[in-house]
Structures are given as structure tokens and as C-alpha cells.
Design a protein around this motif. Structure first.
Motif, PDB file in Angstrom:
ATOM      1  N   ALA A 134      36.873  33.900  40.438  1.00  0.00           N
ATOM      2  CA  ALA A 134      37.398  34.516  41.692  1.00  0.00           C
ATOM      3  C   ALA A 134      38.721  35.284  41.164  1.00  0.00           C
ATOM      4  O   ALA A 134      39.707  34.905  41.293  1.00  0.00           O
ATOM      5  N   ARG A 135      38.282  36.778  41.322  1.00  0.00           N
ATOM      6  CA  ARG A 135      39.136  37.830  40.908  1.00  0.00           C
ATOM      7  C   ARG A 135      39.100  38.924  42.073  1.00  0.00           C
ATOM      8  O   ARG A 135      38.073  39.459  42.071  1.00  0.00           O
ATOM      9  N   ILE A 136      40.013  39.485  42.486  1.00  0.00           N
ATOM     10  CA  ILE A 136      40.303  40.573  43.311  1.00  0.00           C
ATOM     11  C   ILE A 136      40.337  41.733  42.390  1.00  0.00           C
ATOM     12  O   ILE A 136      41.013  42.015  41.623  1.00  0.00           O
ATOM     13  N   ARG A 137      39.253  42.778  42.666  1.00  0.00           N
ATOM     14  CA  ARG A 137      39.159  43.851  42.023  1.00  0.00           C
ATOM     15  C   ARG A 137      39.186  44.999  42.958  1.00  0.00           C
ATOM     16  O   ARG A 137      38.821  44.932  44.030  1.00  0.00           O
ATOM     17  N   PRO A 138      39.399  46.336  42.520  1.00  0.00           N
ATOM     18  CA  PRO A 138      39.391  47.444  43.403  1.00  0.00           C
ATOM     19  C   PRO A 138      37.791  47.543  43.594  1.00  0.00           C
ATOM     20  O   PRO A 138      36.868  47.691  42.673  1.00  0.00           O
ATOM     21  N   ALA A 139      37.391  48.038  44.935  1.00  0.00           N
ATOM     22  CA  ALA A 139      35.905  48.321  45.260  1.00  0.00           C
ATOM     23  C   ALA A 139      35.583  49.598  44.485  1.00  0.00           C
ATOM     24  O   ALA A 139      34.158  49.576  44.251  1.00  0.00           O
TER      25      ALA A 139
ATOM     26  N   VAL B 198      34.404  39.512  33.214  1.00  0.00           N
ATOM     27  CA  VAL B 198      34.091  40.867  32.839  1.00  0.00           C
ATOM     28  C   VAL B 198      32.847  41.252  33.612  1.00  0.00           C
ATOM     29  O   VAL B 198      31.868  40.658  33.930  1.00  0.00           O
ATOM     30  N   ALA B 199      33.140  42.728  34.154  1.00  0.00           N
ATOM     31  CA  ALA B 199      32.130  43.221  34.767  1.00  0.00           C
ATOM     32  C   ALA B 199      31.652  44.769  34.171  1.00  0.00           C
ATOM     33  O   ALA B 199      32.381  45.108  33.176  1.00  0.00           O
ATOM     34  N   ALA B 200      30.607  45.362  34.648  1.00  0.00           N
ATOM     35  CA  ALA B 200      30.423  46.660  33.892  1.00  0.00           C
ATOM     36  C   ALA B 200      31.643  47.512  34.021  1.00  0.00           C
ATOM     37  O   ALA B 200      32.009  47.913  35.009  1.00  0.00           O
ATOM     38  N   GLY B 201      31.666  48.240  32.932  1.00  0.00           N
ATOM     39  CA  GLY B 201      32.568  49.535  32.708  1.00  0.00           C
ATOM     40  C   GLY B 201      34.056  48.638  32.187  1.00  0.00           C
ATOM     41  O   GLY B 201      34.783  49.485  32.026  1.00  0.00           O
ATOM     42  N   ASP B 202      34.047  47.365  32.220  1.00  0.00           N
ATOM     43  CA  ASP B 202      35.391  46.842  31.615  1.00  0.00           C
ATOM     44  C   ASP B 202      35.816  47.142  30.074  1.00  0.00           C
ATOM     45  O   ASP B 202      34.790  47.498  29.357  1.00  0.00           O
ATOM     46  N   LEU B 203      36.776  47.211  29.973  1.00  0.00           N
ATOM     47  CA  LEU B 203      37.603  47.239  28.619  1.00  0.00           C
ATOM     48  C   LEU B 203      37.768  45.600  28.329  1.00  0.00           C
ATOM     49  O   LEU B 203      38.747  44.943  29.144  1.00  0.00           O
ATOM     50  N   PHE B 204      37.174  44.834  27.460  1.00  0.00           N
ATOM     51  CA  PHE B 204      37.414  43.633  27.198  1.00  0.00           C
ATOM     52  C   PHE B 204      38.589  43.418  26.031  1.00  0.00           C
ATOM     53  O   PHE B 204      38.324  44.070  24.783  1.00  0.00           O
ATOM     54  N   VAL B 205      39.570  42.941  26.329  1.00  0.00           N
ATOM     55  CA  VAL B 205      40.847  42.644  25.426  1.00  0.00           C
ATOM     56  C   VAL B 205      40.725  41.160  24.816  1.00  0.00           C
ATOM     57  O   VAL B 205      40.797  40.461  25.387  1.00  0.00           O
ATOM     58  N   ALA B 206      40.276  41.363  23.325  1.00  0.00           N
ATOM     59  CA  ALA B 206      40.134  40.086  22.823  1.00  0.00           C
ATOM     60  C   ALA B 206      41.457  39.541  22.157  1.00  0.00           C
ATOM     61  O   ALA B 206      41.681  40.206  21.024  1.00  0.00           O
ATOM     62  N   LEU B 207      41.895  38.669  22.602  1.00  0.00           N
ATOM     63  CA  LEU B 207      43.364  38.206  22.210  1.00  0.00           C
ATOM     64  C   LEU B 207      43.140  37.101  21.458  1.00  0.00           C
ATOM     65  O   LEU B 207      42.440  36.295  21.403  1.00  0.00           O
ATOM     66  N   PRO B 208      44.015  37.295  20.292  1.00  0.00           N
ATOM     67  CA  PRO B 208      44.326  36.081  19.349  1.00  0.00           C
ATOM     68  C   PRO B 208      44.812  34.826  20.062  1.00  0.00           C
ATOM     69  O   PRO B 208      45.637  34.898  20.997  1.00  0.00           O
ATOM     70  N   GLY B 209      44.322  33.668  19.944  1.00  0.00           N
ATOM     71  CA  GLY B 209      44.540  32.287  20.502  1.00  0.00           C
ATOM     72  C   GLY B 209      44.986  31.303  19.463  1.00  0.00           C
ATOM     73  O   GLY B 209      44.722  31.729  18.312  1.00  0.00           O
ATOM     74  N   ALA B 210      45.639  30.288  19.878  1.00  0.00           N
ATOM     75  CA  ALA B 210      45.937  29.175  18.970  1.00  0.00           C
ATOM     76  C   ALA B 210      44.860  28.349  18.602  1.00  0.00           C
ATOM     77  O   ALA B 210      44.654  27.731  17.428  1.00  0.00           O
ATOM     78  N   ARG B 211      43.773  28.493  19.279  1.00  0.00           N
ATOM     79  CA  ARG B 211      42.323  27.730  18.944  1.00  0.00           C
ATOM     80  C   ARG B 211      41.234  28.502  18.567  1.00  0.00           C
ATOM     81  O   ARG B 211      40.518  28.071  17.766  1.00  0.00           O
TER      82      ARG B 211
ATOM     83  N   LEU C 222      46.217  40.852  37.235  1.00  0.00           N
ATOM     84  CA  LEU C 222      47.337  41.332  38.328  1.00  0.00           C
ATOM     85  C   LEU C 222      47.088  42.934  38.325  1.00  0.00           C
ATOM     86  O   LEU C 222      47.305  43.251  39.764  1.00  0.00           O
ATOM     87  N   GLN C 223      46.866  43.623  37.403  1.00  0.00           N
ATOM     88  CA  GLN C 223      46.670  45.096  37.719  1.00  0.00           C
ATOM     89  C   GLN C 223      45.459  45.410  38.523  1.00  0.00           C
ATOM     90  O   GLN C 223      45.606  46.243  39.436  1.00  0.00           O
ATOM     91  N   ALA C 224      44.373  44.779  38.151  1.00  0.00           N
ATOM     92  CA  ALA C 224      43.341  44.745  39.258  1.00  0.00           C
ATOM     93  C   ALA C 224      43.305  44.523  40.661  1.00  0.00           C
ATOM     94  O   ALA C 224      43.226  44.951  41.456  1.00  0.00           O
ATOM     95  N   LEU C 225      44.243  43.438  40.797  1.00  0.00           N
ATOM     96  CA  LEU C 225      44.575  42.771  42.105  1.00  0.00           C
ATOM     97  C   LEU C 225      45.642  43.925  42.867  1.00  0.00           C
ATOM     98  O   LEU C 225      45.488  44.349  44.022  1.00  0.00           O
ATOM     99  N   LEU C 226      46.641  44.620  42.097  1.00  0.00           N
ATOM    100  CA  LEU C 226      47.306  45.630  42.719  1.00  0.00           C
ATOM    101  C   LEU C 226      46.740  46.885  43.049  1.00  0.00           C
ATOM    102  O   LEU C 226      46.979  47.569  44.103  1.00  0.00           O
ATOM    103  N   ALA C 227      45.774  47.206  42.096  1.00  0.00           N
ATOM    104  CA  ALA C 227      44.787  48.323  42.484  1.00  0.00           C
ATOM    105  C   ALA C 227      43.917  48.026  43.676  1.00  0.00           C
ATOM    106  O   ALA C 227      43.707  49.014  44.643  1.00  0.00           O
TER     107      ALA C 227
END
Length: 531
Positions: free
Chosen positions: A6-11, A49-62, A178-183
Motif C-alpha cells: 500500500a504505497r502511494i506513487r506518482p502515476a 518494487v515496480a518496473a524501473g525502480d532503483l532498489f536500495v539494498a540496506l544492511p540490517g541487523a539480521r 516518503l519521496q514517492a508520496l511527495l511526488a
């Protein structure tokens, strides 16, 4: 609970060249970038993730986000951004991989760049503090709309982008979301943004990429110490909002010592608001509240600046703390550059700061000659519970009843204090479950009851005789409190407010205090009819 999808994206996102992105942020590709490579959005959760996205792979605790990169690519990710460790796990990936030392630190700015810096095209308001963030944000949004702005709102209760409305999973969304929502807001013609900014969001860099035009501070009291460790660290996280990296100017309520400390240490220009009498030697506030008087369900009041400007308005919500929230909202809009005359006219046309906030002093049943008043509020820490009870006491002819609990897996040090606060402020205290999470619910209730029992002894020594009971589960506690109350009583159901899911042992259960309270009111009416 809201689905992660449930993520708001620019159309209609505008793709940006991947090479330009790499150059702008010093991102090192693991191999030469294809000239035609582009990205149109950013995601740090592979499930969205949707087509055309940059996926940011973050390090996590687990785990490391790189372990989910193949799934992200399968969903359409056009490229991956990660650290050196993550890149080492992605040698066989057939999309471009970019490397940076700390991907979390650049996540917000990168997402803002990809979406064309949407926050810079909005007038932005960010509100932090322990209590009152949601109410203040609704009042700011209410005033902006009265001024003719097309407002967007991000907070605990809901997220709005134009006509799109979603429940909120987090008080402040993750940076990429958040940035997708603002767009998306920009696409919908939104020109003003009001946001709650939690201490978690600041510490976890969720609001990186946004510099708020006006930051607001409500108050600070014990909460979230399971995350921050102590009050000084909790304060420091919130104070970071009042630096040039995160805001251009601030408005600070200085009714407590933390507000005074913030006003003295902020590194952006700050206006101060005081709604309570100042302590001896305290510096004068820029704006002060005067002539508070009952007005309907809330209060009318006058805001007066040291330069002589005045504003008379009202809030529809009860309690002195809601006067403080309303005053903060009005001054934040003034601080954004709107002339006083325009704010005055807008407030007059909109019946003052009258936004109704779901689960915040929400009257489920008004009370009458046969039934009690029933109110649902989000008060989930000691200070908020004290203030809510104090706000309802003057308009309660009979007994003041409170139904509440404490959250499991969160700041156990406040449980006994909440029990004591309930006994000090109410005549009947019903201790039940809040969200136990993975803790034993009975053990959480026992900690609350221990503080409550100590306070009962002190109250009886002082001539009061508060009643203390334990009832679980929560729906039963609400029903019993409403059925047992008398006409003239007020029943406050505190702690969960707008929330509709109760987490018990890792299982999400449907539970809405307002729904349960209304059901109890109906059961009472049926009982009265058959009597």
C-alpha cells in the motif's frame, strides 16, 4: 495492518539517467553503466518494487537487503544501490549495481533527486514532540485548507495525497516511500504538506531529503526510551529537526523545560509560544495565550505577540493541551509567511481550529439523562493520560472512569507511573491490555497495577476512595466500564485512539476502541429499553 504494497506513487514518473545519478552522489558502479540505463523511482523494500525502480539494498541487523535484490529485480528493479558487502553478494545480478559506503545516509537524498525534489515545490510543515503531533498536524492542515491551499497530510492516523487516502503504517514513512508520496502529491496539485515527524524517523533518517519550511515542537515527556535509552537522547533526536539540514525556521512551545532548552539551542530562527504562566526568570515568549474561555466543547483564546499583534480564535477540542496544540498550529502558519489578516479571516470562516482528529478526544457518546459520556483518546503515556483526565474532569458531573493499559515490548519504566496517574485523575480505574506484542499480557497489567495500588493507598489516606479493577481482554473492559457507568459519568477509553489492530503474541487482532465503545453503548440502550 496495512500491506507493505500500500504505497502511494506518482502515476507518471519521469525517468532519470542512472549515470547522472551516479555522478551526482559519487556512486561507484561495479561495471560500466549502459548509456540508456534509467530509473524512475526508488524502493528500499523489495515487496513494493515496480518496473524501473532503483532498489536500495540496506544492511540490517539480521539480514542484508542484498539478499532480496534478486526478488526486487524479478519485480522490475532496473538497478541496485548497496554497500561493498552487498555488492559482494550480487556478482551474478544482470542489472547495474552502484556502491556507496553508507546507502542509508544517501537513500533520502537519492530518492528526492530521482523524483525531482518534490518537497521543494511544496510549503512544508514538520511537527515533532511527544504528545500532540497528530492533533497539531490536523489543525495546521485545516487552517491551510481554509486559506485555499490544497493540503497533503502524513501522520499516525492517515496519509493523504490529494483525494487518495491510506491508513498509515508508520508515523513517518521510510525515506524512499516518503519521496514517492511527495511526488504523487505534486501530481495531485498539492501545494502544502503537513507531517508528523517522529523521533524514530529522524534517528533512522526517514526524513532525509526534506528541509521543512517550518518545524514545530509540542512538548517532551517520557516515551520511547526503549529505543532512545534516556530522555536526553530522545530530546537530541527531536532537536535535530531544528537544524539547517532539516528546517528553515521553527516554532517551539515553551510550556516545559524541554521546550525552553530547544528554543535556546536550535540553530534555525525560532519563534516561541507560551500557553502557561512562565516560571520566575524564564525568558519572555514571542507569542503568549490569554483570555482562555469555554467555547462549545473546547476553548476560545487570544494569541498575543510581543510586537502587539493579536489573534482571537478557538479550538473545538477540550483541554489546555489542545489550546497549546491549536496555538502552535496557528503560529506555524503565520511563521510560513501568511499575513495575520489572512489567517484571522480564514479562521473566522472555518469556525476556528475545528478539525476533528480520529481517536483524539473523540466523543463516541455525548451522554444524557440515562447514559454516560464516552470518549476515546490516544493517551498512551503518563503525561498524555494525566492531561486527558484533567481535561475531562471539569465537564464530568459524576465519576470519571478510565480504561487503559500499557504497551508490551515498550518502555516498561512508564507502566507503574501510568497506573499512578490514572488513580490520581480518575474515580474508577479499569486496567486492561493495550498491545501486548510478544510480552505476557498479564505481566504487563501487573506492572501497571502495582503503580496503581500504591497510588490507591495514598489517595485513601488523603480522603479519596478510587476504585481499581482489572479486566481483560480489552473489549470486555470497555463493555463493563460503559455498562457499569451512571448518567453524568464520563468513560475515557485511553491508549489506542484510532488504532484498529491489536498485536497479541505476534497475531494481529481486529480491535477498534471506538467500535467496541459504540457496541457497549448500544448494549446499554437495549438493557435500558428492556428494563
Amino acid at each position: 495492518m496495512t500491506s507493505p504494497t500500500a504505497r502511494i506513487r506518482p502515476a507518471a514518473p519521469v525517468p532519470r539517467p542512472l549515470a547522472d545519478l551516479a555522478a551526482a552522489f559519487g556512486l561507484a558502479p561495479t561495471r560500466p553503466l549502459p548509456a540508456q540505463a534509467q530509473v524512475s523511482a526508488v524502493a528500499s523494500d523489495n515487496r513494493v518494487v515496480a518496473a524501473g525502480d532503483l532498489f536500495v539494498a540496506l544492511p540490517g541487523a539480521r539480514s542484508h537487503g542484498a539478499d532480496f535484490a534478486a526478488d526486487a529485480v524479478g519485480r522490475g528493479a532496473a538497478a541496485v544501490l548497496t554497500d561493498a558487502e552487498g555488492a559482494g553478494r550480487l556478482a551474478d545480478l544482470d542489472v547495474p549495481v552502484l556502491v556507496v559506503d553508507d546507502p542509508r545516509r544517501v537513500l533520502g537524498p537519492v530518492a528526492a533527486w530521482v523524483h525531482g525534489a518534490p518537497a521543494e515545490q511544496l510549503v512544508t510543515f514538520g511537527i515533532t514532540g511527544t504528545n500532540g503531533k497528530t492533533t497539531t498536524s490536523y489543525q495546521v492542515d485545516h487552517l491551510l485548507r481554509a486559506l485555499g491551499r490544497r493540503g497533503g497530510l502524513v501522520g499516525t492516523v492517515e496519509t493523504r495525497a490529494g483525494d487518495q487516502v491510506l491508513p498509515s503504517r508508520l508515523t513517518t514513512p521510510e525515506a524512499a516511500d516518503l519521496q514517492a508520496l511527495l511526488a504523487a502529491m505534486r501530481e495531485h496539485g498539492v501545494d502544502a504538506l503537513t507531517m508528523e515527524v517522529s523521533s524514530h524517523a529522524i534517528a533512522m533518517r526517514r526524513v532525509d531529503g526534506v528541509v521543512y519550511d517550518v518545524a514545530g515542537f509540542t512538548n517532551l515527556s517520557q516515551d520511547h526510551l526503549d529505543f532512545h535509552g534516556d530522555l536526553d537522547a530522545y530530546f537530541a533526536a527531536k532537536a535535530e529537526l531544528f537544524t539547517p539540514e532539516r528546517s528553515r525556521r521553527g516554532v517551539v512551545v515553551v510550556d516545559d523545560a524541554w521546550g525552553e532548552r530547544l528554543a535556546a539551542t536550535a540553530t534555525v530562527p525560532v519563534e516561541t509560544v507560551r500557553t502557561l504562566p512562565a516560571a520566575p526568570g524564564a525568558p519572555a515568549a514571542d507569542w503568549t495565550v490569554h483570555d482562555v474561555a469555554p467555547a462549545g466543547t473546547g476553548s476560545a483564546f487570544t494569541l498575543r505577540h510581543t510586537d502587539g499583534r493579536t489573534l482571537r480564535t478557538a479550538t473545538s477540542l477540550p483541554g489546555g493541551f489542545n489550546v497549546a496544540n491549536a496555538a502552535l498550529a496557528a503560529v506555524m502558519v503565520l511563521a510560513s509567511g501568511v499575513p495575520l489578516a489572512e489567517v484571522t479571516a480564514a479562521l473566522a470562516a472555518a469556525d476556528g481550529l475545528s478539525a476533528r482528529v480520529p481517536g483524539r478526544m473523540e466523543v463516541v457518546a455525548p451522554g444524557d439523562a440515562r447514559d454516560p459520556r464516552v470518549v476515546v483518546d490516544f493517551a498512551h503515556n503518563t503525561d498524555a493520560l494525566e492531561l486527558a483526565l484533567a481535561a475531562l474532569r471539569p465537564t464530568t458531573a459524576g465519576r470519571l472512569v478510565v480504561v487503559f493499559g500499557a504497551t508490551g515490548d515498550r518502555d516498561p519504566g512508564k507502566r507503574g507511573a501510568m497506573g499512578a496517574a490514572a488513580v490520581a485523575g480518575a474515580d474508577v480505574v479499569v486496567v486492561t491490555d493495550d498491545d501486548p506484542h510478544d510480552e505476557d499480557a498479564a505481566a504487563v497489567r501487573a506492572a501497571v497495577l502495582a503503580g496503581a495500588r500504591d497510588a490507591v493507598g495514598a489517595a485513601r489516606a488523603a480522603g479519596r476512595a478510587p476504585e481499581l479493577v482489572e479486566v481483560a481482554p480489552r473489549a470486555d473492559a470497555i463493555r463493563r466500564a460503559v455498562l457499569d457507568a451512571a448518567p453524568g459519568d464520563t468513560v475515557l477509553v485511553a491508549g489506542r485512539g484510532h488504532e484498529t489492530i491489536q498485536e497479541v503474541g505476534g497475531v494481529d487482532l481486529e480491535l477498534d476502541d471506538r467500535v467496541e465503545a459504540r457496541a457497549a453503548v448500544r448494549a446499554r440502550a437495549e438493557r435500558n429499553t428492556s428494563a
